[in-house]
Design a protein around this motif. Structure first.
Motif, PDB file in Angstrom:
ATOM      1  N   LEU A 119     -15.194  -2.273 -12.614  1.00  0.00           N
ATOM      2  CA  LEU A 119     -14.456  -3.461 -13.043  1.00  0.00           C
ATOM      3  C   LEU A 119     -14.938  -3.946 -14.397  1.00  0.00           C
ATOM      4  O   LEU A 119     -14.142  -4.323 -15.270  1.00  0.00           O
ATOM      5  N   GLU A 120     -16.254  -3.957 -14.582  1.00  0.00           N
ATOM      6  CA  GLU A 120     -16.804  -4.405 -15.867  1.00  0.00           C
ATOM      7  C   GLU A 120     -16.344  -3.516 -17.015  1.00  0.00           C
ATOM      8  O   GLU A 120     -16.166  -3.990 -18.147  1.00  0.00           O
ATOM      9  N   LYS A 121     -16.139  -2.244 -16.716  1.00  0.00           N
ATOM     10  CA  LYS A 121     -15.674  -1.301 -17.750  1.00  0.00           C
ATOM     11  C   LYS A 121     -14.160  -1.325 -17.919  1.00  0.00           C
ATOM     12  O   LYS A 121     -13.604  -0.561 -18.698  1.00  0.00           O
ATOM     13  N   GLY A 122     -13.476  -2.202 -17.188  1.00  0.00           N
ATOM     14  CA  GLY A 122     -12.033  -2.322 -17.335  1.00  0.00           C
ATOM     15  C   GLY A 122     -11.241  -1.201 -16.704  1.00  0.00           C
ATOM     16  O   GLY A 122     -10.093  -0.945 -17.096  1.00  0.00           O
ATOM     17  N   ARG A 123     -11.825  -0.550 -15.690  1.00  0.00           N
ATOM     18  CA  ARG A 123     -11.115   0.545 -15.008  1.00  0.00           C
ATOM     19  C   ARG A 123     -10.211  -0.041 -13.931  1.00  0.00           C
ATOM     20  O   ARG A 123     -10.445   0.102 -12.724  1.00  0.00           O
ATOM     21  N   THR A 124      -9.166  -0.688 -14.373  1.00  0.00           N
ATOM     22  CA  THR A 124      -8.291  -1.436 -13.471  1.00  0.00           C
ATOM     23  C   THR A 124      -6.858  -0.920 -13.477  1.00  0.00           C
ATOM     24  O   THR A 124      -5.939  -1.627 -13.071  1.00  0.00           O
TER      25      THR A 124
ATOM     26  N   THR B 199      -4.575   5.163 -10.880  1.00  0.00           N
ATOM     27  CA  THR B 199      -5.090   6.524 -11.001  1.00  0.00           C
ATOM     28  C   THR B 199      -3.929   7.484 -10.754  1.00  0.00           C
ATOM     29  O   THR B 199      -2.801   7.061 -10.483  1.00  0.00           O
ATOM     30  N   SER B 200      -4.208   8.755 -10.816  1.00  0.00           N
ATOM     31  CA  SER B 200      -3.240   9.758 -10.382  1.00  0.00           C
ATOM     32  C   SER B 200      -2.806   9.435  -8.958  1.00  0.00           C
ATOM     33  O   SER B 200      -3.585   8.911  -8.163  1.00  0.00           O
ATOM     34  N   ASN B 201      -1.556   9.735  -8.623  1.00  0.00           N
ATOM     35  CA  ASN B 201      -1.067   9.457  -7.270  1.00  0.00           C
ATOM     36  C   ASN B 201      -1.983  10.040  -6.200  1.00  0.00           C
ATOM     37  O   ASN B 201      -2.269   9.389  -5.190  1.00  0.00           O
ATOM     38  N   ALA B 202      -2.454  11.244  -6.414  1.00  0.00           N
ATOM     39  CA  ALA B 202      -3.276  11.923  -5.407  1.00  0.00           C
ATOM     40  C   ALA B 202      -4.724  11.467  -5.427  1.00  0.00           C
ATOM     41  O   ALA B 202      -5.485  11.783  -4.511  1.00  0.00           O
ATOM     42  N   GLY B 203      -5.107  10.676  -6.456  1.00  0.00           N
ATOM     43  CA  GLY B 203      -6.476  10.171  -6.521  1.00  0.00           C
ATOM     44  C   GLY B 203      -7.205  10.642  -7.762  1.00  0.00           C
ATOM     45  O   GLY B 203      -6.783  11.583  -8.448  1.00  0.00           O
ATOM     46  N   LEU B 204      -8.303   9.971  -8.069  1.00  0.00           N
ATOM     47  CA  LEU B 204      -9.141  10.347  -9.198  1.00  0.00           C
ATOM     48  C   LEU B 204      -9.601  11.797  -9.081  1.00  0.00           C
ATOM     49  O   LEU B 204     -10.033  12.229  -7.999  1.00  0.00           O
ATOM     50  N   LYS B 205      -9.552  12.516 -10.176  1.00  0.00           N
ATOM     51  CA  LYS B 205     -10.044  13.898 -10.154  1.00  0.00           C
ATOM     52  C   LYS B 205     -11.496  13.934  -9.699  1.00  0.00           C
ATOM     53  O   LYS B 205     -11.874  14.765  -8.858  1.00  0.00           O
TER      54      LYS B 205
ATOM     55  N   ILE C  95       3.127   3.906  -1.765  1.00  0.00           N
ATOM     56  CA  ILE C  95       1.832   3.316  -2.097  1.00  0.00           C
ATOM     57  C   ILE C  95       1.512   3.369  -3.586  1.00  0.00           C
ATOM     58  O   ILE C  95       0.909   2.476  -4.132  1.00  0.00           O
ATOM     59  N   MET C  96       1.870   4.419  -4.257  1.00  0.00           N
ATOM     60  CA  MET C  96       1.538   4.745  -5.644  1.00  0.00           C
ATOM     61  C   MET C  96       0.176   5.425  -5.716  1.00  0.00           C
ATOM     62  O   MET C  96       0.071   6.600  -6.033  1.00  0.00           O
ATOM     63  N   CYS C  97      -0.909   4.657  -5.454  1.00  0.00           N
ATOM     64  CA  CYS C  97      -2.234   5.265  -5.432  1.00  0.00           C
ATOM     65  C   CYS C  97      -3.186   4.345  -4.675  1.00  0.00           C
ATOM     66  O   CYS C  97      -2.901   3.163  -4.490  1.00  0.00           O
ATOM     67  N   ALA C  98      -4.292   4.885  -4.245  1.00  0.00           N
ATOM     68  CA  ALA C  98      -5.315   4.082  -3.582  1.00  0.00           C
ATOM     69  C   ALA C  98      -6.001   3.182  -4.608  1.00  0.00           C
ATOM     70  O   ALA C  98      -5.938   3.439  -5.811  1.00  0.00           O
ATOM     71  N   PRO C  99      -6.676   2.100  -4.165  1.00  0.00           N
ATOM     72  CA  PRO C  99      -7.307   1.162  -5.097  1.00  0.00           C
ATOM     73  C   PRO C  99      -8.303   1.852  -6.032  1.00  0.00           C
ATOM     74  O   PRO C  99      -9.186   2.592  -5.581  1.00  0.00           O
ATOM     75  N   THR C 100      -8.157   1.597  -7.308  1.00  0.00           N
ATOM     76  CA  THR C 100      -8.980   2.261  -8.322  1.00  0.00           C
ATOM     77  C   THR C 100     -10.458   1.945  -8.154  1.00  0.00           C
ATOM     78  O   THR C 100     -11.315   2.841  -8.193  1.00  0.00           O
ATOM     79  N   THR C 101     -10.786   0.671  -7.975  1.00  0.00           N
ATOM     80  CA  THR C 101     -12.188   0.273  -7.813  1.00  0.00           C
ATOM     81  C   THR C 101     -12.827   0.985  -6.634  1.00  0.00           C
ATOM     82  O   THR C 101     -13.963   1.471  -6.712  1.00  0.00           O
ATOM     83  N   SER C 102     -12.114   1.069  -5.538  1.00  0.00           N
ATOM     84  CA  SER C 102     -12.634   1.729  -4.340  1.00  0.00           C
ATOM     85  C   SER C 102     -12.896   3.208  -4.600  1.00  0.00           C
ATOM     86  O   SER C 102     -13.866   3.780  -4.085  1.00  0.00           O
ATOM     87  N   GLN C 103     -12.044   3.829  -5.380  1.00  0.00           N
ATOM     88  CA  GLN C 103     -12.212   5.250  -5.656  1.00  0.00           C
ATOM     89  C   GLN C 103     -13.487   5.521  -6.453  1.00  0.00           C
ATOM     90  O   GLN C 103     -14.225   6.475  -6.174  1.00  0.00           O
ATOM     91  N   TYR C 104     -13.776   4.684  -7.435  1.00  0.00           N
ATOM     92  CA  TYR C 104     -15.008   4.870  -8.201  1.00  0.00           C
ATOM     93  C   TYR C 104     -16.237   4.650  -7.320  1.00  0.00           C
ATOM     94  O   TYR C 104     -17.238   5.365  -7.421  1.00  0.00           O
ATOM     95  N   ALA C 105     -16.162   3.654  -6.437  1.00  0.00           N
ATOM     96  CA  ALA C 105     -17.270   3.414  -5.518  1.00  0.00           C
ATOM     97  C   ALA C 105     -17.464   4.605  -4.581  1.00  0.00           C
ATOM     98  O   ALA C 105     -18.604   4.987  -4.259  1.00  0.00           O
ATOM     99  N   ALA C 106     -16.366   5.210  -4.160  1.00  0.00           N
ATOM    100  CA  ALA C 106     -16.440   6.339  -3.231  1.00  0.00           C
ATOM    101  C   ALA C 106     -17.076   7.571  -3.869  1.00  0.00           C
ATOM    102  O   ALA C 106     -17.746   8.356  -3.190  1.00  0.00           O
ATOM    103  N   VAL C 107     -16.874   7.748  -5.164  1.00  0.00           N
ATOM    104  CA  VAL C 107     -17.540   8.857  -5.863  1.00  0.00           C
ATOM    105  C   VAL C 107     -19.054   8.712  -5.720  1.00  0.00           C
ATOM    106  O   VAL C 107     -19.770   9.672  -5.410  1.00  0.00           O
ATOM    107  N   GLU C 108     -19.545   7.495  -5.930  1.00  0.00           N
ATOM    108  CA  GLU C 108     -20.975   7.232  -5.779  1.00  0.00           C
ATOM    109  C   GLU C 108     -21.427   7.454  -4.339  1.00  0.00           C
ATOM    110  O   GLU C 108     -22.509   8.007  -4.089  1.00  0.00           O
ATOM    111  N   ALA C 109     -20.610   7.049  -3.382  1.00  0.00           N
ATOM    112  CA  ALA C 109     -20.961   7.236  -1.969  1.00  0.00           C
ATOM    113  C   ALA C 109     -21.172   8.711  -1.640  1.00  0.00           C
ATOM    114  O   ALA C 109     -22.152   9.090  -0.991  1.00  0.00           O
TER     115      ALA C 109
END
Length: 390
Positions: A54-59, A62-68, A264-278
């Protein structure tokens, strides 16, 4: 005025879990053991990654299928943990929770009249998802004597020429049952012989005790006929982030993506970045939570034995499914009286299918302190019930 409602939707029953949710939320000093939600906060390093995005403005979308980056990590995770190899670009889709993935798979695969085998007791969404596409749900009543596992004979007894899909809900909500590799091999053989596809809901795959989860998709001949459903809610304590995924044959994923694009379009962007870390750095968190759940599981098993409350030992998820038939009450009656008289909320087994009658779902996704207090109240209630029967 013309009826504005869909007869199909009107005919679907609301979730049997919500009734007790709503009551307990208004009851002072009540303890709920009914929620299928980890009591842990999402680990800090995962939350921090969401905040950073969020701080980096990643709002943006994403791609419909999700972040690469996320799809790559999902593919690596499935290979590393369960021996499943998927092309991140063609065989993985990121969804709004595992529930959306289930809905997409059913909608992409089922035509009106197709039969879908649903072992029960099981998660409340399977049957209505089939009904919404005018498929025919075919419940298979799992038996306590079989530790609520699906047997090959039960499967064979319910297959007809119209059978297209088997939903495989293991580790199981609400029973906590698991399926071992040898048992899955028996099921896989039948699915291949009868040309049946499988929707394998593996949202609790990381929460098994004493054994490592095996995916039916890892059995030879099954990857090409299986959609694997998973997500971040249970293993990583990320329920509110609403993030899941499906992995499977490109032919099916392509059609699921089409529905997802429009709905839906795509899953929440913030959640996707958090999931990469998970997925990159969350193994230790999962292990710590699993050990805590196992401690609570053993506590409940021992307490039930002291109460003479019959319950088979579950080895997955974070639920117990005790048998209350000796009290001569329906599951709903027992749960209602327990809530009214001792202020403890549990879920009637019938919320997960008619064959859940005579059982309760009790979640141990709560602190040991809360469980000790709730079990103390349950013990008082049971003793009072036994006295009434004399």
């Amino acid at each position: 005025m013309r009826n504005p409602l869909s007869n199909t939707v009107v005919g679907i029953q609301p979730s049997g879990i919500r009734k007790f949710f709503d009551i307990v939320s208004e009851m002072k000093d009540a303890i709920s053991l009914g929620v299928g939600e980890p009591d842990f906060d999402t680990p800090w390093h995962i939350r921090e990654e969401g905040i950073y995005s969020l701080e980096k403005g990643r709002t943006f979308y994403t791609s419909n299928a999700g972040l690469k980056e996320l799809k790559v990590e999902i593919s690596r995770y499935l290979d590393r943990r369960f021996g499943l190899s998927y092309d991140y670009n063609k065989e993985v889709i990121v969804t709004v929770g595992g529930s959306e993935a289930i809905d997409l798979a059913v909608r992409a695969m089922i035509d009106p009249g197709d039969e879908v085998l649903i072992p029960q007791p099981s998660y409340v969404s399977y049957l209505p998802c089939v009904q919404l596409v005018l498929g025919k749900p075919v419940p298979i009543e799992l038996q306590e004597k079989d530790n609520f596992k699906l047997t090959k004979q039960q499967l064979l007894d319910n297959i007809t020429p119209k059978t297209k899909l088997l939903i495989l809900p293991f580790p199981n909500n609400p029973t906590g049952a698991i399926m071992e590799k040898e048992e899955l091999e028996d099921i896989a053989k039948i699915c291949i012989e009868k040309d049946i596809f499988v929707l394998s809901d593996e949202i609790y795959a990381e929460l098994t005790y004493g054994t490592h989860h095996v995916s039916i998709a890892s059995i030879p001949g099954m990857k090409e006929r299986t959609i694997v459903i998973n997500g971040f809610s249970k293993a990583y304590a990320m329920t509110g982030w609403r993030l899941g995924y499906a992995a499977g044959p490109e032919l099916i994923i392509e059609q699921m993506l089409k529905i997802h694009q429009f709905a839906i379009m795509c899953a929440p962007t913030t959640s996707q970045y958090a999931a990469v870390e998970a997925l990159k750095n969350g193994d230790d968190d999962v292990q710590e939570m699993r050990e805590s759940y196992n401690q609570r599981r053993r506590f409940l098993i021992n307490e039930f034995k002291k109460m003479n409350l019959q319950c088979f030992e579950p080895f997955g998820a974070f639920y117990m499914f005790p048998n209350i038939k000796r009290f001569g009450m329906t599951s709903d009656e027992f749960a209602t009286r327990l809530l009214q008289e001792e202020k403890v909320a549990v879920v009637p087994g019938t919320a997960f299918g008619d064959c859940g009658e005579g059982f309760l779902r009790i979640s141990y996704a709560y602190s040991l302190e809360a469980l000790k207090e709730a079990l103390g109240r349950l013990d008082k209630f049971i003793k009072r019930m036994d006295e009434e029967k004399k």
